[in-house]
Design an enzyme around this catalytic site. Sequence first.
Site, PDB file in Angstrom:
ATOM      1  N   THR A  16       0.823  -1.221   0.000  1.00  0.00           N
ATOM      2  CA  THR A  16       0.000   0.000   0.000  1.00  0.00           C
ATOM      3  C   THR A  16       0.855   1.267   0.000  1.00  0.00           C
ATOM      4  O   THR A  16       0.471   2.270  -0.607  1.00  0.00           O
ATOM      5  CB  THR A  16      -0.982   0.026   1.188  1.00  0.00           C
ATOM      6  OG1 THR A  16      -0.268  -0.192   2.404  1.00  0.00           O
ATOM      7  CG2 THR A  16      -2.046  -1.038   1.044  1.00  0.00           C
ATOM      8  N   ARG A  24      -8.893  -6.451  -1.257  1.00  0.00           N
ATOM      9  CA  ARG A  24      -9.634  -7.456  -0.497  1.00  0.00           C
ATOM     10  C   ARG A  24     -10.073  -6.957   0.885  1.00  0.00           C
ATOM     11  O   ARG A  24     -10.877  -7.592   1.535  1.00  0.00           O
ATOM     12  CB  ARG A  24      -8.757  -8.704  -0.282  1.00  0.00           C
ATOM     13  CG  ARG A  24      -8.536  -9.552  -1.510  1.00  0.00           C
ATOM     14  CD  ARG A  24      -7.602 -10.703  -1.158  1.00  0.00           C
ATOM     15  NE  ARG A  24      -7.344 -11.579  -2.284  1.00  0.00           N
ATOM     16  CZ  ARG A  24      -8.044 -12.664  -2.571  1.00  0.00           C
ATOM     17  NH1 ARG A  24      -9.052 -13.012  -1.814  1.00  0.00           N
ATOM     18  NH2 ARG A  24      -7.732 -13.406  -3.605  1.00  0.00           N
ATOM     19  N   GLN A  91       1.274 -12.955  -0.925  1.00  0.00           N
ATOM     20  CA  GLN A  91      -0.085 -13.002  -1.454  1.00  0.00           C
ATOM     21  C   GLN A  91      -0.274 -11.951  -2.542  1.00  0.00           C
ATOM     22  O   GLN A  91      -1.333 -11.876  -3.157  1.00  0.00           O
ATOM     23  CB  GLN A  91      -1.085 -12.770  -0.309  1.00  0.00           C
ATOM     24  CG  GLN A  91      -1.072 -13.871   0.740  1.00  0.00           C
ATOM     25  CD  GLN A  91      -1.929 -13.525   1.952  1.00  0.00           C
ATOM     26  OE1 GLN A  91      -1.546 -12.724   2.789  1.00  0.00           O
ATOM     27  NE2 GLN A  91      -3.093 -14.137   2.046  1.00  0.00           N
ATOM     28  N   HIS A 111      -0.402 -16.250  -5.256  1.00  0.00           N
ATOM     29  CA  HIS A 111      -1.498 -15.875  -6.144  1.00  0.00           C
ATOM     30  C   HIS A 111      -1.013 -15.515  -7.549  1.00  0.00           C
ATOM     31  O   HIS A 111      -1.738 -14.893  -8.321  1.00  0.00           O
ATOM     32  CB  HIS A 111      -2.295 -14.714  -5.538  1.00  0.00           C
ATOM     33  CG  HIS A 111      -2.944 -15.065  -4.237  1.00  0.00           C
ATOM     34  ND1 HIS A 111      -3.137 -14.174  -3.211  1.00  0.00           N
ATOM     35  CD2 HIS A 111      -3.423 -16.255  -3.785  1.00  0.00           C
ATOM     36  CE1 HIS A 111      -3.715 -14.788  -2.186  1.00  0.00           C
ATOM     37  NE2 HIS A 111      -3.898 -16.053  -2.513  1.00  0.00           N
ATOM     38  N   CYS A 122      -3.198 -23.186 -24.447  1.00  0.00           N
ATOM     39  CA  CYS A 122      -1.919 -23.854 -24.725  1.00  0.00           C
ATOM     40  C   CYS A 122      -0.826 -23.507 -23.717  1.00  0.00           C
ATOM     41  O   CYS A 122       0.290 -24.016 -23.814  1.00  0.00           O
ATOM     42  CB  CYS A 122      -1.448 -23.527 -26.141  1.00  0.00           C
ATOM     43  SG  CYS A 122      -0.800 -21.851 -26.366  1.00  0.00           S
ATOM     44  N   CYS A 144      -4.581 -15.442 -27.877  1.00  0.00           N
ATOM     45  CA  CYS A 144      -3.255 -16.035 -27.968  1.00  0.00           C
ATOM     46  C   CYS A 144      -2.768 -16.024 -29.418  1.00  0.00           C
ATOM     47  O   CYS A 144      -3.499 -16.450 -30.323  1.00  0.00           O
ATOM     48  CB  CYS A 144      -3.290 -17.469 -27.435  1.00  0.00           C
ATOM     49  SG  CYS A 144      -1.720 -18.364 -27.618  1.00  0.00           S
ATOM     50  N   CYS A 147      -2.361 -19.975 -30.559  1.00  0.00           N
ATOM     51  CA  CYS A 147      -3.484 -20.894 -30.810  1.00  0.00           C
ATOM     52  C   CYS A 147      -4.844 -20.214 -30.848  1.00  0.00           C
ATOM     53  O   CYS A 147      -5.854 -20.871 -31.102  1.00  0.00           O
ATOM     54  CB  CYS A 147      -3.492 -22.007 -29.760  1.00  0.00           C
ATOM     55  SG  CYS A 147      -4.112 -21.479 -28.143  1.00  0.00           S
ATOM     56  N   SER A 186      -4.248  -9.920   6.804  1.00  0.00           N
ATOM     57  CA  SER A 186      -5.257 -10.119   7.848  1.00  0.00           C
ATOM     58  C   SER A 186      -5.258 -11.553   8.368  1.00  0.00           C
ATOM     59  O   SER A 186      -5.898 -11.847   9.367  1.00  0.00           O
ATOM     60  CB  SER A 186      -6.642  -9.785   7.298  1.00  0.00           C
ATOM     61  OG  SER A 186      -6.977 -10.674   6.246  1.00  0.00           O
TER      62      SER A 186
END
Length: 248
Positions: A16, A24, A91, A111, A122, A144, A147, A186
């Site tokens: 931050t 979140r 995270q 994440h 692909c 993509c 493909c 948290s």
Amino acid sequence: MTNQLVAILSGAGVSTDSGIPDYRGPAGLWQRDPDAQKLVTYDYYMADPDIRRRSWLMRGEHPAWRAEPNVAHQAVTTLAATGTAVRVITQNVDGLHQLAGLPDRAVLELHGNARTVLCTSCDDRTTTEQALDRVAAGEPDPACLCCGGILKTATVMFGQALDPEVLAHAMAIAQACTVFIAVGTSLQVQPAASLAGVAAEHGARLIIINAEPTPYDDLADEVIREPIGTALPALLATLAATAAEHSG
């Protein structure tokens, strides 16, 4: 050099100060605007071209592209430079730990990373910058180039499971570390939050730096409510000094 292993679980609060909001959190975008959450929800994203178009626009406007590592990120890199074994389990998807100079091998991204794009068909990988350039050039939902499949950032969207290999590696670090620092998180989102409990159960010194109480505060050896930008550098400097004394 010491045989100390410092594990750092970093959450949105670490970034931050770099200008990246906590989406979140209690006042975060996902709480305030459930419709915005659809832009990062896998099933909606895969099924609806309009959601993808809006999602690409959101990515292009994301503050992460202007963000620089802050003093908390730099403090982690400084500790690693002393020879202390440091592993960051983050995270966050902004890549700021690596931009601060921490090697990729020392960072586990639970994440994923928003700076990489993958094809959902692909698995071809390119940079998000390349995809955003295509959006700016008039392709609102770039496909993509290999493909024709749907592209998305290499992040874990709502409705997707964490990479089991990454999670298993994080669990192994939590079990092996001597110090586990949970900072700017948290400790509400599982399974990431459980890593704090695993570390404590395996004898690590558990330190929590967060503005609000967490479910793991009672397990912690130390809980720090000070701002991350001052608390984390001070804590890591103390750890480095202690390690230097023991190795001397």
